[in-house]
Scaffold this motif. Structure first.
Motif, PDB file in Angstrom:
ATOM      1  N   UNK A   4       1.263  17.753  -7.128  1.00  8.72           N
ATOM      2  CA  UNK A   4       2.441  17.098  -6.571  1.00  8.72           C
ATOM      3  C   UNK A   4       2.124  16.511  -5.191  1.00  8.72           C
ATOM      4  N   UNK A   5       1.395  17.252  -4.368  1.00  9.55           N
ATOM      5  CA  UNK A   5       0.983  16.743  -3.060  1.00  9.55           C
ATOM      6  C   UNK A   5       0.057  15.534  -3.217  1.00  9.55           C
ATOM      7  N   UNK A   6      -0.814  15.588  -4.228  1.00 11.82           N
ATOM      8  CA  UNK A   6      -1.682  14.437  -4.498  1.00 11.82           C
ATOM      9  C   UNK A   6      -0.841  13.220  -4.867  1.00 11.82           C
ATOM     10  N   UNK A   7       0.164  13.431  -5.722  1.00 13.41           N
ATOM     11  CA  UNK A   7       1.044  12.335  -6.130  1.00 13.41           C
ATOM     12  C   UNK A   7       1.773  11.754  -4.915  1.00 13.41           C
ATOM     13  N   UNK A   8       2.315  12.614  -4.079  1.00 12.69           N
ATOM     14  CA  UNK A   8       3.002  12.143  -2.875  1.00 12.69           C
ATOM     15  C   UNK A   8       2.052  11.351  -1.978  1.00 12.69           C
ATOM     16  N   UNK A   9       0.831  11.840  -1.837  1.00 11.23           N
ATOM     17  CA  UNK A   9      -0.161  11.168  -0.999  1.00 11.23           C
ATOM     18  C   UNK A   9      -0.499   9.783  -1.565  1.00 11.23           C
ATOM     19  N   UNK A  10      -0.639   9.694  -2.874  1.00 14.30           N
ATOM     20  CA  UNK A  10      -0.917   8.408  -3.536  1.00 14.30           C
ATOM     21  C   UNK A  10       0.242   7.436  -3.282  1.00 14.30           C
ATOM     22  N   UNK A  11       1.479   7.937  -3.422  1.00  8.18           N
ATOM     23  CA  UNK A  11       2.662   7.084  -3.242  1.00  8.18           C
ATOM     24  C   UNK A  11       2.815   6.605  -1.804  1.00  8.18           C
ATOM     25  N   UNK A  12       2.480   7.467  -0.853  1.00  7.92           N
ATOM     26  CA  UNK A  12       2.678   7.149   0.559  1.00  7.92           C
ATOM     27  C   UNK A  12       1.488   6.431   1.183  1.00  7.92           C
ATOM     28  N   UNK A  13       0.455   6.200   0.389  1.00  9.13           N
ATOM     29  CA  UNK A  13      -0.747   5.536   0.900  1.00  9.13           C
ATOM     30  C   UNK A  13      -0.388   4.187   1.511  1.00  9.13           C
ATOM     31  N   UNK A  14      -1.022   3.878   2.605  1.00 10.06           N
ATOM     32  CA  UNK A  14      -0.799   2.618   3.315  1.00 10.06           C
ATOM     33  C   UNK A  14      -1.304   1.461   2.445  1.00 10.06           C
ATOM     34  N   UNK A  15      -0.416   0.500   2.151  1.00  8.86           N
ATOM     35  CA  UNK A  15      -0.758  -0.669   1.341  1.00  8.86           C
ATOM     36  C   UNK A  15      -0.009  -1.876   1.879  1.00  8.86           C
ATOM     37  N   UNK A  16      -0.558  -3.045   1.609  1.00  4.40           N
ATOM     38  CA  UNK A  16       0.175  -4.271   1.932  1.00  4.40           C
ATOM     39  C   UNK A  16       1.334  -4.377   0.937  1.00  4.40           C
ATOM     40  N   UNK A  17       2.351  -5.185   1.249  1.00 11.04           N
ATOM     41  CA  UNK A  17       3.463  -5.339   0.300  1.00 11.04           C
ATOM     42  C   UNK A  17       2.995  -5.776  -1.090  1.00 11.04           C
ATOM     43  N   UNK A  18       2.013  -6.659  -1.135  1.00  9.92           N
ATOM     44  CA  UNK A  18       1.498  -7.123  -2.433  1.00  9.92           C
ATOM     45  C   UNK A  18       0.815  -5.975  -3.174  1.00  9.92           C
ATOM     46  N   UNK A  19       0.008  -5.193  -2.462  1.00  6.88           N
ATOM     47  CA  UNK A  19      -0.664  -4.043  -3.079  1.00  6.88           C
ATOM     48  C   UNK A  19       0.362  -2.999  -3.528  1.00  6.88           C
ATOM     49  N   UNK A  20       1.404  -2.823  -2.737  1.00  7.18           N
ATOM     50  CA  UNK A  20       2.472  -1.874  -3.089  1.00  7.18           C
ATOM     51  C   UNK A  20       3.146  -2.307  -4.387  1.00  7.18           C
ATOM     52  N   UNK A  21       3.456  -3.588  -4.490  1.00  8.45           N
ATOM     53  CA  UNK A  21       4.070  -4.119  -5.718  1.00  8.45           C
ATOM     54  C   UNK A  21       3.148  -3.945  -6.912  1.00  8.45           C
ATOM     55  N   UNK A  22       1.865  -4.186  -6.711  1.00 14.68           N
ATOM     56  CA  UNK A  22       0.899  -4.020  -7.806  1.00 14.68           C
ATOM     57  C   UNK A  22       0.803  -2.553  -8.223  1.00 14.68           C
ATOM     58  N   UNK A  23       0.759  -1.648  -7.234  1.00 13.76           N
ATOM     59  CA  UNK A  23       0.672  -0.217  -7.527  1.00 13.76           C
ATOM     60  C   UNK A  23       1.873   0.233  -8.359  1.00 13.76           C
TER      61      UNK A  23
END
Length: 166
Positions: A4-23
């Protein structure tokens, strides 16, 4: 670190808006396929270890935990997310109508519009759930209109009765 902590870390990872949308686009596509499999089976019980569910739904183990996080409030008994490990046995007892309502609440049209819902909840039943959901989200005013009957029971319009007494 728990899954669960890994999942949260993946979700909160710093990304550009475009990378966030792709993720999130990629995750939502994976999630949609998992729901297709669940709905197609028409069984409200999904069980196995986290690792087995990852294989079944073609997800990573942290993604499975994220998926369980999303479906958790639609289950008969919620799963304690922080305790989940790869070899943890989980049993998801899905309440179909609650799941459909939660998908509406999340505005997840890619999920609540899936054709695989048809054998589980008829189109009529889904419309009823949507109507009740929409009604529950409506703002209701306690304000009395000037031309409404007065709540005191006089039979007069509110503007000609108690409105003037305030």
């Amino acid at each position: 670190m728990s899954l669960y902590e890994q999942w949260e870390q993946i979700c909160e990872q710093e990304r550009s808006p475009q990378e966030q949308n792709m993720f999130w686009g990629a995750y939502f596509e994976t999630e949609k396929e998992a729901y297709r499999k669940i709905l197609s089976s028409q069984e409200n019980r999904v069980a196995g270890t986290v690792a087995e569910l990852a294989d079944r739904f073609e997800m990573t183990k942290p993604q499975v935990v994220g998926f369980i996080d999303g479906i958790n409030t639609s289950l008969e008994k919620e799963i304690e997310l922080e305790t989940l490990e790869a070899d943890t046995n989980v049993e998801l007892m899905i309440i179909w109508e609650k799941l459909y309502e939660n998908m509406l609440n999340a505005k997840a049209d890619w999920l609540y519009k899936l054709a695989e819902w048809e054998p589980i909840l008829s189109e009529e039943r889904r419309r009823e759930i949507k109507k009740a959901f929409d009604r529950s989200r409506m703002a209701v005013s306690e304000k009395i209109g000037r031309n409404e009957p007065c709540p005191c029971g006089s039979g007069k319009k509110y503007k000609n009765c108690c409105l003037n007494k305030k």
